[in-house]
Design a protein around this motif. Sequence first.
Motif, mmCIF file in Angstrom:
data_model
loop_
_atom_site.group_PDB
_atom_site.id
_atom_site.type_symbol
_atom_site.label_atom_id
_atom_site.label_comp_id
_atom_site.label_asym_id
_atom_site.label_seq_id
_atom_site.Cartn_x
_atom_site.Cartn_y
_atom_site.Cartn_z
ATOM 1 N N GLN A 85 20.507 -12.235 -32.468
ATOM 2 C CA GLN A 85 19.092 -12.583 -32.311
ATOM 3 C C GLN A 85 18.816 -13.947 -32.937
ATOM 4 O O GLN A 85 18.030 -14.731 -32.398
ATOM 5 N N GLY A 86 19.472 -14.237 -34.052
ATOM 6 C CA GLY A 86 19.321 -15.536 -34.700
ATOM 7 C C GLY A 86 19.801 -16.662 -33.806
ATOM 8 O O GLY A 86 19.163 -17.717 -33.713
ATOM 9 N N ASP A 87 20.926 -16.444 -33.122
ATOM 10 C CA ASP A 87 21.435 -17.457 -32.188
ATOM 11 C C ASP A 87 20.469 -17.670 -31.028
ATOM 12 O O ASP A 87 20.224 -18.814 -30.613
ATOM 13 N N GLU A 88 19.917 -16.578 -30.506
ATOM 14 C CA GLU A 88 18.938 -16.676 -29.418
ATOM 15 C C GLU A 88 17.704 -17.452 -29.883
ATOM 16 O O GLU A 88 17.177 -18.304 -29.155
ATOM 17 N N PHE A 89 17.261 -17.171 -31.091
ATOM 18 C CA PHE A 89 16.092 -17.857 -31.634
ATOM 19 C C PHE A 89 16.365 -19.352 -31.821
ATOM 20 O O PHE A 89 15.515 -20.192 -31.504
ATOM 21 N N LYS A 90 17.534 -19.696 -32.305
ATOM 22 C CA LYS A 90 17.871 -21.112 -32.495
ATOM 23 C C LYS A 90 17.866 -21.857 -31.159
ATOM 24 O O LYS A 90 17.385 -22.990 -31.075
ATOM 25 N N LYS A 91 18.398 -21.224 -30.109
ATOM 26 C CA LYS A 91 18.387 -21.847 -28.780
ATOM 27 C C LYS A 91 16.958 -22.040 -28.285
ATOM 28 O O LYS A 91 16.612 -23.089 -27.752
ATOM 29 N N ASN A 107 15.319 -22.390 -40.455
ATOM 30 C CA ASN A 107 15.996 -21.152 -40.846
ATOM 31 C C ASN A 107 16.247 -21.095 -42.347
ATOM 32 O O ASN A 107 16.168 -20.033 -42.956
ATOM 33 N N LEU A 108 16.541 -22.221 -42.938
ATOM 34 C CA LEU A 108 16.753 -22.270 -44.380
ATOM 35 C C LEU A 108 15.464 -21.941 -45.132
ATOM 36 O O LEU A 108 15.483 -21.220 -46.129
#
Length: 102
Positions: free
Chosen positions: A54-60, A85-86
């Motif tokens: 989900q984090g990868d999807e959000f970053k995209k 994110n940080l």
Amino acid sequence: MEVKRKRLTREQKREQAVVDLINQMFIIAGHDVTYQDVVGVDNWFQKYTMTVEQGDEFKKWGKKYLMKNLNRYAKQAEDEMLWFNLQWGLTYSNWEDFNKNK
């Protein structure tokens, strides 16, 4: 009669981007929460989780959003998402499992 909308300043666009990014992060993570629910709450980002996927999807999603709405180049948008994110990113619920598979 047509009403003209006032253009947002650069700072207002950045503030709106933070709100939109936080709201979308909660949607992708599957939480029924919005920016308005967490504004003013200390360490709200530690109370919710998302998976690494989900984090990868959000970053995209965030990269595309920043490129379109704040006119960022791809590298700039990626860097801003790292900072986002940080600062406000949710904890990964499956981080240990993800690291074991590497």
